[in-house]
Structures are given as structure tokens and as C-alpha cells.
Write a protein that holds these residues in place. Structure first.
Motif, PDB file in Angstrom:
ATOM      1  N   VAL A 135       0.844  -1.191   0.000  1.00  0.00           N
ATOM      2  CA  VAL A 135       0.000   0.000   0.000  1.00  0.00           C
ATOM      3  C   VAL A 135       0.879   1.242   0.000  1.00  0.00           C
ATOM      4  CG1 VAL A 135      -1.835   1.247   1.199  1.00  0.00           C
ATOM      5  CG2 VAL A 135      -1.685  -1.252   1.409  1.00  0.00           C
ATOM      6  N   ILE A 136       0.589   2.179  -0.921  1.00  0.00           N
ATOM      7  CA  ILE A 136       1.181   3.513  -0.796  1.00  0.00           C
ATOM      8  C   ILE A 136       0.274   4.283   0.147  1.00  0.00           C
ATOM      9  CG2 ILE A 136       1.932   5.599  -1.963  1.00  0.00           C
ATOM     10  CD1 ILE A 136       1.966   4.100  -4.553  1.00  0.00           C
ATOM     11  N   LYS A 137       0.717   4.495   1.356  1.00  0.00           N
ATOM     12  CA  LYS A 137      -0.119   5.191   2.338  1.00  0.00           C
ATOM     13  C   LYS A 137       0.523   6.526   2.676  1.00  0.00           C
ATOM     14  CE  LYS A 137      -3.245   4.751   6.062  1.00  0.00           C
ATOM     15  NZ  LYS A 137      -4.303   3.860   6.544  1.00  0.00           N
ATOM     16  N   PHE A 138      -0.181   7.594   2.319  1.00  0.00           N
ATOM     17  CA  PHE A 138       0.336   8.944   2.546  1.00  0.00           C
ATOM     18  C   PHE A 138      -0.022   9.386   3.961  1.00  0.00           C
ATOM     19  CE2 PHE A 138      -0.255   8.615  -2.041  1.00  0.00           C
ATOM     20  CZ  PHE A 138       1.011   8.969  -2.480  1.00  0.00           C
ATOM     21  N   MET A 139       0.935   9.236   4.848  1.00  0.00           N
ATOM     22  CA  MET A 139       0.725   9.664   6.235  1.00  0.00           C
ATOM     23  C   MET A 139       2.051  10.124   6.804  1.00  0.00           C
ATOM     24  SD  MET A 139       0.014   5.910   7.906  1.00  0.00           S
ATOM     25  CE  MET A 139       1.057   4.496   7.508  1.00  0.00           C
ATOM     26  N   ASN A 140       1.967  11.081   7.689  1.00  0.00           N
ATOM     27  CA  ASN A 140       3.152  11.554   8.391  1.00  0.00           C
ATOM     28  C   ASN A 140       2.749  12.080   9.756  1.00  0.00           C
ATOM     29  OD1 ASN A 140       1.894  13.892   7.596  1.00  0.00           O
ATOM     30  ND2 ASN A 140       3.740  14.937   6.921  1.00  0.00           N
ATOM     31  N   THR A 141       3.703  12.539  10.509  1.00  0.00           N
ATOM     32  CA  THR A 141       3.427  12.938  11.879  1.00  0.00           C
ATOM     33  C   THR A 141       3.734  14.414  12.085  1.00  0.00           C
ATOM     34  OG1 THR A 141       5.660  12.260  12.524  1.00  0.00           O
ATOM     35  CG2 THR A 141       3.909  10.647  12.803  1.00  0.00           C
ATOM     36  N   ARG A 142       3.239  14.917  13.202  1.00  0.00           N
ATOM     37  CA  ARG A 142       3.542  16.279  13.622  1.00  0.00           C
ATOM     38  C   ARG A 142       4.437  16.227  14.849  1.00  0.00           C
ATOM     39  NH1 ARG A 142       3.356  19.144   9.847  1.00  0.00           N
ATOM     40  NH2 ARG A 142       3.214  21.001  11.150  1.00  0.00           N
ATOM     41  N   PRO A 143       5.217  17.257  15.108  1.00  0.00           N
ATOM     42  CA  PRO A 143       6.024  17.287  16.344  1.00  0.00           C
ATOM     43  C   PRO A 143       5.112  17.232  17.572  1.00  0.00           C
ATOM     44  CG  PRO A 143       6.749  18.982  14.796  1.00  0.00           C
ATOM     45  CD  PRO A 143       5.467  18.429  14.257  1.00  0.00           C
ATOM     46  N   LEU A 144       5.565  16.557  18.600  1.00  0.00           N
ATOM     47  CA  LEU A 144       4.807  16.491  19.836  1.00  0.00           C
ATOM     48  C   LEU A 144       5.014  17.772  20.641  1.00  0.00           C
ATOM     49  CD1 LEU A 144       5.651  12.844  20.991  1.00  0.00           C
ATOM     50  CD2 LEU A 144       3.507  13.640  19.976  1.00  0.00           C
ATOM     51  N   SER A 145       3.923  18.315  21.148  1.00  0.00           N
ATOM     52  CA  SER A 145       4.043  19.399  22.115  1.00  0.00           C
ATOM     53  C   SER A 145       3.803  18.811  23.499  1.00  0.00           C
ATOM     54  CB  SER A 145       3.043  20.520  21.808  1.00  0.00           C
ATOM     55  OG  SER A 145       1.719  20.014  21.786  1.00  0.00           O
ATOM     56  N   THR A 146       4.108  19.561  24.508  1.00  0.00           N
ATOM     57  CA  THR A 146       3.978  19.063  25.880  1.00  0.00           C
ATOM     58  C   THR A 146       3.136  20.031  26.695  1.00  0.00           C
ATOM     59  OG1 THR A 146       6.187  18.064  25.717  1.00  0.00           O
ATOM     60  CG2 THR A 146       5.250  18.290  27.914  1.00  0.00           C
ATOM     61  N   THR A 147       2.179  19.490  27.432  1.00  0.00           N
ATOM     62  CA  THR A 147       1.343  20.310  28.299  1.00  0.00           C
ATOM     63  C   THR A 147       2.121  20.656  29.568  1.00  0.00           C
ATOM     64  OG1 THR A 147       0.407  18.447  29.526  1.00  0.00           O
ATOM     65  CG2 THR A 147      -0.666  19.040  27.453  1.00  0.00           C
ATOM     66  N   ALA A 153       0.945  16.162  23.571  1.00  0.00           N
ATOM     67  CA  ALA A 153      -0.253  16.573  22.843  1.00  0.00           C
ATOM     68  C   ALA A 153       0.091  16.685  21.367  1.00  0.00           C
ATOM     69  CB  ALA A 153      -0.779  17.915  23.360  1.00  0.00           C
ATOM     70  N   ALA A 154      -0.721  16.059  20.526  1.00  0.00           N
ATOM     71  CA  ALA A 154      -0.521  16.082  19.078  1.00  0.00           C
ATOM     72  C   ALA A 154      -1.781  15.523  18.437  1.00  0.00           C
ATOM     73  CB  ALA A 154       0.704  15.258  18.676  1.00  0.00           C
ATOM     74  N   PRO A 155      -1.922  15.656  17.104  1.00  0.00           N
ATOM     75  CA  PRO A 155      -3.085  15.047  16.454  1.00  0.00           C
ATOM     76  C   PRO A 155      -3.202  13.557  16.779  1.00  0.00           C
ATOM     77  CG  PRO A 155      -1.961  16.510  14.938  1.00  0.00           C
ATOM     78  CD  PRO A 155      -1.096  16.419  16.153  1.00  0.00           C
ATOM     79  N   ALA A 156      -4.434  13.061  16.800  1.00  0.00           N
ATOM     80  CA  ALA A 156      -4.689  11.680  17.210  1.00  0.00           C
ATOM     81  C   ALA A 156      -3.872  10.689  16.385  1.00  0.00           C
ATOM     82  CB  ALA A 156      -6.179  11.377  17.089  1.00  0.00           C
ATOM     83  N   PHE A 157      -3.768  10.926  15.066  1.00  0.00           N
ATOM     84  CA  PHE A 157      -3.078   9.965  14.224  1.00  0.00           C
ATOM     85  C   PHE A 157      -1.575   9.981  14.479  1.00  0.00           C
ATOM     86  CE2 PHE A 157      -2.294   7.618  10.220  1.00  0.00           C
ATOM     87  CZ  PHE A 157      -3.253   6.631  10.401  1.00  0.00           C
ATOM     88  N   THR A 158      -1.039  11.144  14.831  1.00  0.00           N
ATOM     89  CA  THR A 158       0.372  11.200  15.222  1.00  0.00           C
ATOM     90  C   THR A 158       0.607  10.331  16.451  1.00  0.00           C
ATOM     91  OG1 THR A 158       0.899  13.367  14.280  1.00  0.00           O
ATOM     92  CG2 THR A 158       2.151  12.706  16.210  1.00  0.00           C
ATOM     93  N   GLY A 159      -0.302  10.434  17.417  1.00  0.00           N
ATOM     94  CA  GLY A 159      -0.181   9.598  18.613  1.00  0.00           C
ATOM     95  C   GLY A 159      -0.206   8.125  18.272  1.00  0.00           C
TER      96      GLY A 159
END
Length: 585
Positions: A135-147, A153-159
Motif C-alpha cells: 500500500v502507498i499510504k500517505f501519512m506523516n506525523t507532527r512534532p509532539l508538544s507538551t502540556t 499533545a498532538a493530532p490523534a493519528f500522530t499519537g
């Protein structure tokens, strides 16, 4: 095959016993959470369902936000949750216009892994040979922030992508290595996804992303970078601007040295004037495309059909940052007919009827009625109790005892300049009709958004369109008559209240379409990403009112068109005249 049969058996068991599972789910949630600070004032430690239904109020995000912020700022999880909060999921910030964050823990990621495996089993039931391919799956992550409390804290899919559930997944079916998936930089990640997918083109059986928008973006990226991608394949060297070291090393290993023959094959397909069917031409063994294409994503269905020679477009699941809901048990149905069967172990679900005459009676999952529409309430394990999602769903039937829902619209995304209320569903349907008209000019509608302009009297609807030629690098030539017809078709598609106010009472001005430069909606996405949105979860907002967003759009306007007559009070489409076109120089 054993795993496939096991998952399909899970589907049967869960949907046959939906009522009991939902009752058990609520009992478990209340037993664990009844003594939280939030619930104790309503339940006094009880886990009784009737007391829950009588005393616990329906809430919006603003109602629970203070409690969520207290935990994020360092107070114990039991302010809202009996289970430890280990992560905060950020919403995309584009559906309702505000970034929200929700408490969660690994159970959410386990649910997501389960529901993805369930979707895969369902698709395998209908399409042969997908387990043998990639599968060519186009997904990537965002940097994690900290509370302030030290939680991520980050988008659900990044987690999810950073969780053990993903790292320890049983099947490594993606063309891209994990290093590309975990890359923070969107452009580098996209380039590497495409490079890996092209090198392994013979093994590719599907193309996937969370939302259809991302797939359209990937093809547009390919249009502008295919020569460089071919050069990488021809030389066996990854472009120097890919500076993510782990990305470079892992992709270089897949590239495996020079490949002149493959580069020539790809170049031969990409130099065609038309990119119609480019997906099937570049990946000859591809069987289907997988992404959410319901709701506002339905606007991208014609584009993906054009690029893929109408490959099956599968919308696999329905979920959100707040909760996961259900799966599509009929994956080969037409995109406009997609319904999602709710999985009763995901959360406890209730439904508020939106039809007139129901007196706001709240009903359980198994008690909804076919043909009726409801707003969904979520009670989950992590601190949301009778939470109003704002999603309006229509019951289309049942799979065993579990209902199947069609996504209709977001509750509060509307246009209005008088007393009319134009919904998300109204907009998508109207723009779908208009996009058929624009095809006569050899153009495709690549994106739209709109707002209610009340700076004039009377106020009127403004719709921003980004158009593209169906030919590669073709010039977008705007036919005045066709564009005016599009304005009129949109107005004719709206409900009787809009048409009456526009027609008889002159309370609404002529609808306006403002055409913007190509790339405008990419700029819009970049703006939202700069504010914390995730590219993987991004959805172009259907309606905007932010001055910053409107400024981005207005700077890119190249032409303006107006409907030249009020819409008829009947729905029949008539002949359309011509109006003036104004250009911004």
C-alpha cells in the motif's frame, strides 16, 4: 486467512450483541469514572444507567474545556477520568474552526488498531490478493508538544503512529519505511512516499490516506515533481534537499542504485498531456483507493475518479479525535451510498433526533429508526460524557442489530445572511452539480470554501473556487457563460427558503463565485498547519469567517462571477444567461 476469518467473526459477534455490549460498556465506564470530580456531582458514586440518563447533562466542548485544561495543567486525571490520562489528541481545527484537544490513553490507539484490522478484513473479503501486495499510504506525523503537566499533545493519528500499537503491527504492508511515516516535514515526507511507491510500483495493490484531499494533494505534488523523482530513480541518489537523515538512509536502501529502465517507464506515462488514469498507468496492479470520501470529502470523488480510471474508492471507517465509531461493511458501494456500521465496543453512543416532532427524546444505539436523522452523543473512557459531537447522521439500515449511518453534515457549519440556514450537505450537493457544469470547459474543481458576505446590502454568498485544466499544465480558460451558469446552478440547488428570499423578497443578493489562483488551497492548508493542524488529518473548511483566512483567499482572486437571475421557486433547471466578469489585475 485465519486472521481474516477471526476479524469477520468479531464483526458478527459485536453487531449481533450490540445492545448488551453497549449496556456493559456504559456500566464499565460509569464504574470506573463515577467518582471523578466531574461525574460525582451528578451520580454521587452510582453507576446506574437511569441515573446517568436523568442527571448527566448533554455538553459541548466549551462545557468540558475547563476540566480538560485542569488536567493538562497538572491536576490529577481523576478530575475527569478514572483511568490515567497519558496523551492529549488535537483535533484538526478545520471542521468547526477551532483547535480542540481531548484526553485519552493507549486504549484509543488499541481501538484504532482493531478497527483498521477489521476494515482490512472486510476489504479482503471483497477484493482478492491485497494481502500479497503493498500500500502507498500517505501519512506523516507532527512534532509532539507538551502540556504543563508533562503529557504529550498532538493530532490523534500522530499519537497512533508513535504508539506501540503501530510499531508492533503484525504486517509491514506499506511501500514507505517507518522513517518516512514518522517524518515531521510534509514536503520531504510526500516526496519520499512517492519515490518509494514508484520504485515498488509492481507490488502496489492500493493507495491510501486518511482523507481524499490528501490523495488529490499527492497527485498534484507528483505533477510538479515527477521529473525530479525520475532523476532520483535514474541516478539511484535521493535529492539533496531531503535532509531528514533517517529518511534519506531508509529511502536510499529501497532505491537500491540506478534504474534507468524504470525511470523511462515512469517518464513515458508522465509526459502525456492528459493525466487521466495516471494512477492505474503508474501502478498497473493497483486494485482500489482507500480514503474517507464522505461528507465534505465527497467533493474530491470526481477528481480521484479522473486520475484513477474510476477504481473502487473505499471509505473504510468513521472516526474522530473524540472517539471511533464504525466501519463500512459494503466497501465496494458507490461513494455517495457509503454507510458506517457502528461498533458497540468503541464508546457508549446515544442519539438526539433532529427531525421535527421528536421532543428531543434521547435514544440508545439499537433504538434508532431507519430513515431518521440524529445528532450523536459520545460517552467515552477518557472524560467525555454525553458529549455533543455536532455530527448529523441518517440511519440507512442495520447490520445484524447494529445500525448503519450515513454521514449527513456537521451541525453548525452553515451559511446564512437572513433567516435561511444552508447546511454542509446543501453546499456539497450544490457544488457537486456545479462541478458537472464546469467539466464542459475541460476544467476540474480542485477545492472550494465559502462565506456569508454581509458587508453589502443585501448580503450574499461568496464561494471561492480553485480550478485546474484536465490537461497537464493546461491553461485555465474561464468561459463567462459557463461560470455564470455555475452560479445559477448552485442557487437553484438550495432549499425553498433561500430561493424565496432571493426571488420574492430580495433579501439575499446574487451568489458570487470568486476563482482563485492554482495553489491557493495549498496556502490555506499551510496556514492551518502553522496553527497546529495536521496535514494527515487536514480538511479544507467548507465555511470560513476568519479575517486571516479571508485575506489569504482574497489575495489570490483572479475572477468574479455572479448569478444573473434569481433561482426559480421550483427545482427545474432552466436556461442561463450571461453576466459581467470582473478581474483583479
Amino acid at each position: 486467512m485465519t486472521t481474516l476469518n477471526s476479524k469477520l467473526m468479531d464483526l458478527e459477534e459485536l453487531t449481533l450483541n450490540a445492545k448488551q455490549i453497549q449496556d456493559d460498556m456504559l456500566e464499565e465506564i460509569l464504574r470506573v469514572n463515577a467518582n471523578t470530580e466531574y461525574l460525582r456531582r451528578f451520580l454521587h458514586g452510582s453507576s446506574d444507567k437511569k441515573l446517568f440518563q436523568k442527571n448527566v447533562p448533554l455538553v459541548s466542548y466549551e462545557d468540558v474545556k475547563p476540566y480538560i485544561e485542569r488536567v493538562a495543567n497538572g491536576e490529577p486525571s481523576h478530575v475527569i477520568s478514572g483511568e490515567p490520562i497519558t496523551y492529549f489528541s488535537l483535533s484538526s481545527g478545520t471542521s468547526g474552526g477551532k483547535l480542540k484537544f481531548f484526553p485519552t490513553n493507549n486504549k484509543y490507539f488499541e481501538n484504532l488498531a482493531f478497527i483498521q484490522a477489521l476494515c482490512s478484513a472486510i476489504i479482503s473479503k471483497y477484493i482478492d490478493g491485497i494481502k500479497e501486495g503493498k500500500v502507498i499510504k500517505f501519512m506523516n506525523t507532527r512534532p509532539l508538544s507538551t502540556t504543563p503537566s508533562g503529557l504529550h499533545a498532538a493530532p490523534a493519528f500522530t499519537g497512533f503512529l508513535r504508539s506501540d500499537c503501530f510499531k508492533n503491527r503484525p504486517s509491514k504492508c506499506y511501500t514507505s519505511p517507518d522513517e518516512v511515516i514518522l517524518c515531521f516535514e510534509d514536503k520531504q515526507s510526500m516526496f519520499c512516499h512517492l519515490l518509494c511507491g514508484l520504485v515498488q510500483r509492481a507490488t502496489v495493490v492500493s493507495m491510501s490516506a486518511i482523507f481524499a484531499f490528501t490523495l488529490v494533494q499527492a497527485i498534484r505534488f507528483l505533477e510538479t515533481h515527477w521529473k525530479e523523482l525520475c532523476a532520483n530513480i535514474r541516478s539511484g541518489h535521493v535529492s539533496d534537499w531531503i535532509t531528514d537523515l533517517s529518511c534519506r538512509e531508509s529511502v536510499s536502501a529501497i532505491l537500491g542504485g540506478t534504474n534507468l529502465e524504470l525511470a523511462d517507464v515512469i517518464e513515458k506515462e508522465c509526459i502525456h498531456k492528459s493525466w487521466e488514469g495516471i494512477i492505474t498507468r503508474l501502478w498497473p496492479n493497483i486494485k482500489f483507493i482507500e480514503s474517507i470520501s464522505t461528507g465534505q470529502m465527497s467533493q474530491y470523488v470526481p477528481i480521484l475518479e479522473f486520475y484513477s480510471n474510476k477504481l473502487p474508492l473505499i471509505s473504510p471507517l468513521y472516526g474522530a479525535s473524540e472517539a471511533l465509531f464504525g466501519v463500512n461493511v459494503d466497501p465496494l458501494c458507490n461513494p455517495q451510498d457509503v454507510s458506517y456500521t457502528f461498533i458497540p465496543t468503541m464508546s457508549y453512543f446515544e442519539f438526539v433526533p433532529v427531525d421535527e416532532g421528536n421532543n428531543d427524546e434521547i435514544v440508545d444505539l439499537v433504538d434508532v429508526k431507519r430513515g431518521c436523522s440524529y445528532e450523536i452523543l459520545v460517552t467515552n473512557r477518557f472524560g467525555l460524557y454525553r458529549y455533543r459531537m455536532g455530527d448529523i447522521l441518517e440511519v440507512t439500515g442495520f447490520y445484524n442489530s447494529a445500525p448503519k449511518f450515513r454521514f449527513v453534515r456537521r451541525k453548525n457549519v452553515v451559511l446564512s445572511v437572513h433567516v435561511e440556514a444552508t447546511t454542509e450537505e446543501d453546499l456539497v450537493k450544490a457544488l457537486s452539480r456545479a462541478s458537472h457544469v464546469i467539466e464542459s470547459s475541460g476544467l476540474m474543481l480542485m477545492g472550494f470554501t465559502c462565506y456569508s458576505d454581509v458587508s453589502t446590502v443585501p448580503g450574499h454568498y461568496v464561494i471561492y473556487w480553485e480550478l485546474k485544466s484536465r490537461k497537464t499544465n493546461g491553461i485555465v480558460q474561464l468561459d463567462n457563460k459557463v461560470m455564470v451558469e455555475c452560479c445559477c446552478v448552485v442557487e437553484e440547488s438550495f432549499d425553498i427558503i433561500y430561493r424565496r428570499l432571493r426571488n420574492r423578497y430580495d433579501s439575499i443578493g446574487a451568489l458570487e463565485i470568486r476563482v482563485v489562483d492554482q495553489g491557493t488551497f495549498d496556502s490555506l492548508m499551510e496556514y492551518f498547519i502553522s496553527k497546529g493542524a495536521s496535514s494527515s488529518q487536514y480538511k479544507t473548511p467548507l465555511c470560513v469567517n476568519s479575517p486571516e483566512v479571508l485575506s489569504i483567499l482574497e489575495e489570490k482572486v483572479v475572477a468574479r462571477f455572479f448569478s444573473d437571475k434569481p433561482p426559480p421557486l421550483g427545482y427545474k433547471h432552466g436556461n442561463i444567461g450571461i453576466t459581467m466578469m470582473h478581474k483583479n489585475n
